[in-house]
Design an enzyme around this catalytic site. Structure first.
Site, PDB file in Angstrom:
ATOM      1  N   SER A   5       0.832  -1.201   0.000  1.00 49.60           N
ATOM      2  CA  SER A   5       0.000   0.000   0.000  1.00 49.60           C
ATOM      3  C   SER A   5       0.866   1.250   0.000  1.00 49.60           C
ATOM      4  O   SER A   5       1.651   1.482   0.931  1.00 49.60           O
ATOM      5  CB  SER A   5      -0.904   0.013   1.228  1.00 49.60           C
ATOM      6  OG  SER A   5      -1.498   1.293   1.346  1.00 49.60           O
ATOM      7  N   HIS A  28      -1.360  -1.257  -4.221  1.00 45.02           N
ATOM      8  CA  HIS A  28      -2.588  -0.775  -3.580  1.00 45.02           C
ATOM      9  C   HIS A  28      -2.531   0.744  -3.416  1.00 45.02           C
ATOM     10  O   HIS A  28      -1.578   1.293  -2.867  1.00 45.02           O
ATOM     11  CB  HIS A  28      -2.719  -1.466  -2.220  1.00 45.02           C
ATOM     12  CG  HIS A  28      -4.013  -1.251  -1.523  1.00 45.02           C
ATOM     13  ND1 HIS A  28      -5.152  -1.966  -1.822  1.00 45.02           N
ATOM     14  CD2 HIS A  28      -4.357  -0.408  -0.523  1.00 45.02           C
ATOM     15  CE1 HIS A  28      -6.135  -1.573  -1.022  1.00 45.02           C
ATOM     16  NE2 HIS A  28      -5.689  -0.614  -0.226  1.00 45.02           N
ATOM     17  N   ASP A  30      -4.603   3.932  -1.918  1.00 44.07           N
ATOM     18  CA  ASP A  30      -5.690   4.332  -1.021  1.00 44.07           C
ATOM     19  C   ASP A  30      -6.152   5.745  -1.355  1.00 44.07           C
ATOM     20  O   ASP A  30      -5.425   6.711  -1.136  1.00 44.07           O
ATOM     21  CB  ASP A  30      -5.211   4.272   0.434  1.00 44.07           C
ATOM     22  CG  ASP A  30      -5.057   2.839   0.913  1.00 44.07           C
ATOM     23  OD1 ASP A  30      -6.055   2.088   0.840  1.00 44.07           O
ATOM     24  OD2 ASP A  30      -3.955   2.466   1.344  1.00 44.07           O
ATOM     25  N   MET A  32      -8.573   8.665  -0.442  1.00 48.12           N
ATOM     26  CA  MET A  32      -9.382   9.127   0.701  1.00 48.12           C
ATOM     27  C   MET A  32      -9.788  10.577   0.474  1.00 48.12           C
ATOM     28  O   MET A  32      -8.996  11.367  -0.058  1.00 48.12           O
ATOM     29  CB  MET A  32      -8.565   9.041   1.993  1.00 48.12           C
ATOM     30  CG  MET A  32      -7.994   7.659   2.277  1.00 48.12           C
ATOM     31  SD  MET A  32      -7.236   7.605   3.910  1.00 48.12           S
ATOM     32  CE  MET A  32      -6.444   5.997   3.857  1.00 48.12           C
ATOM     33  N   HIS A  61      -8.386   1.559  -3.930  1.00 47.94           N
ATOM     34  CA  HIS A  61      -9.308   1.375  -2.805  1.00 47.94           C
ATOM     35  C   HIS A  61      -9.923   2.732  -2.502  1.00 47.94           C
ATOM     36  O   HIS A  61      -9.265   3.600  -1.930  1.00 47.94           O
ATOM     37  CB  HIS A  61      -8.508   0.811  -1.622  1.00 47.94           C
ATOM     38  CG  HIS A  61      -9.292   0.656  -0.365  1.00 47.94           C
ATOM     39  ND1 HIS A  61      -8.691   0.433   0.862  1.00 47.94           N
ATOM     40  CD2 HIS A  61     -10.631   0.669  -0.121  1.00 47.94           C
ATOM     41  CE1 HIS A  61      -9.624   0.325   1.807  1.00 47.94           C
ATOM     42  NE2 HIS A  61     -10.808   0.479   1.229  1.00 47.94           N
ATOM     43  N   MET A  63     -11.911   5.130  -0.558  1.00 49.18           N
ATOM     44  CA  MET A  63     -12.545   5.432   0.729  1.00 49.18           C
ATOM     45  C   MET A  63     -13.126   6.832   0.603  1.00 49.18           C
ATOM     46  O   MET A  63     -12.623   7.802   1.189  1.00 49.18           O
ATOM     47  CB  MET A  63     -11.504   5.329   1.854  1.00 49.18           C
ATOM     48  CG  MET A  63     -11.180   3.877   2.202  1.00 49.18           C
ATOM     49  SD  MET A  63      -9.611   3.714   3.059  1.00 49.18           S
ATOM     50  CE  MET A  63      -8.529   3.684   1.634  1.00 49.18           C
ATOM     51  N   MET A 132     -11.915  -5.127   5.495  1.00 54.88           N
ATOM     52  CA  MET A 132     -11.031  -4.236   6.258  1.00 54.88           C
ATOM     53  C   MET A 132     -10.697  -4.893   7.598  1.00 54.88           C
ATOM     54  O   MET A 132     -11.603  -5.286   8.343  1.00 54.88           O
ATOM     55  CB  MET A 132     -11.698  -2.886   6.521  1.00 54.88           C
ATOM     56  CG  MET A 132     -11.840  -1.974   5.307  1.00 54.88           C
ATOM     57  SD  MET A 132     -10.295  -1.556   4.468  1.00 54.88           S
ATOM     58  CE  MET A 132      -9.334  -0.781   5.769  1.00 54.88           C
ATOM     59  N   ASP A 170      -7.028  -5.965   4.385  1.00 48.84           N
ATOM     60  CA  ASP A 170      -6.332  -4.681   4.358  1.00 48.84           C
ATOM     61  C   ASP A 170      -6.317  -4.064   5.748  1.00 48.84           C
ATOM     62  O   ASP A 170      -7.369  -3.766   6.305  1.00 48.84           O
ATOM     63  CB  ASP A 170      -7.054  -3.755   3.356  1.00 48.84           C
ATOM     64  CG  ASP A 170      -6.379  -2.396   3.208  1.00 48.84           C
ATOM     65  OD1 ASP A 170      -5.279  -2.207   3.739  1.00 48.84           O
ATOM     66  OD2 ASP A 170      -6.992  -1.536   2.535  1.00 48.84           O
TER      67      ASP A 170
END
Ligand code: DX5
Ligand code: ZN
Length: 219
Positions: A5, A28, A30, A32, A61, A63, A132, A170
């Protein structure tokens, strides 16, 4: 598969970070938005640049609020897998179809407190389930073993042929926790601090892979 990640990498040197884990399976990313989670990271322009900077498949991913609106753009940008949160999606069937028709695998994620049972039918529309193992938002948190029954349940449905999914975990995944996740049935392992916090990220990926393989053979 091991998916380092980038959240734990140096954000001013993302291309070098990707290069340092060239032996990984997915990278990965993330995303956000400061709304769905209390943290702000990177978005579409960075993913577009990353796509050109590495050959690793990008595992985005999201979020974020309103993934229905934004998720297909990540697939169009060349992500291999685009995961949305079930807690945020307005129409999770529609968003999965939009991601897939834009050429990516579609992933569905559940936070630690979100049960899986209500979504088992919905998962027929998806390629990846991301369970998660910490509260989404930050790297470096402690793995929550209490969520592993969800991985076990999903694995039973996959093994019985009811669902076809990658089962991804994750959060807090490291050499001390990866075996438990693999034994529960996970087959994709996201690791941030365990990889980019290590002296040698590529050796850390290999060590995680060895441990996951060992535990999967035992299962
Ligand atoms: C947390 C992110 C994770 C994070 C994991 O919200 O989804 O991908 O990078 O970091 P570690 O492996 O340090 O728990
Ligand atoms: Zn993540």
């Amino acid at each position: 598969m091991i998916a380092p990640s980038l959240l734990s990498a140096d954000f001013a040197r993302l291309a070098e970070a990707a290069e340092s884990v060239a032996g990984a399976d997915w990278l990965h990313v993330d995303v956000m938005d400061y709304h769905f989670v209390p943290n702000l990271t990177i978005g579409l322009p960075v993913v577009e640049s990353l796509r050109k900077a590495t050959d690793l498949p990008l595992d985005c991913h999201l979020m974020i609020d309103d993934p229905d609106r934004w998720a297909p753009g990540y697939a169009e940008a060349g992500a291999a897998n685009v995961t949305v949160h079930v807690e945020a999606a307005r129409d999770p069937v529609q968003v999965a179809r939009a991601i897939r028709s834009a050429g990516a695998l579609a992933g569905l994620s559940v936070k630690p407190g979100t049960p899986l049972e209500p979504y088992l039918d919905l998962l027929r529309e998806y390629d990846t389930l991301l369970v998660m193992t910490v509260e989404p938002g930050f790297g470096g948190q402690e793995f929550i073993p209490d969520v592993l029954p969800k991985v076990r349940l999903a694995r039973e449905h996959v093994n019985a042929g009811h669902l076809r999914l990658f089962l991804e975990v994750d959060g807090g995944v490291g050499t001390d926790t990866i075996a438990a996740a693999a034994e529960a049935g996970a087959d994709v392992f996201v690791a941030g601090s365990a990889v980019f916090g290590a002296e040698d990220p590529s050796a850390a990926v290999e060590a995680l892979r060895r441990q996951a393989r060992g535990a999967m053979t035992a299962r």
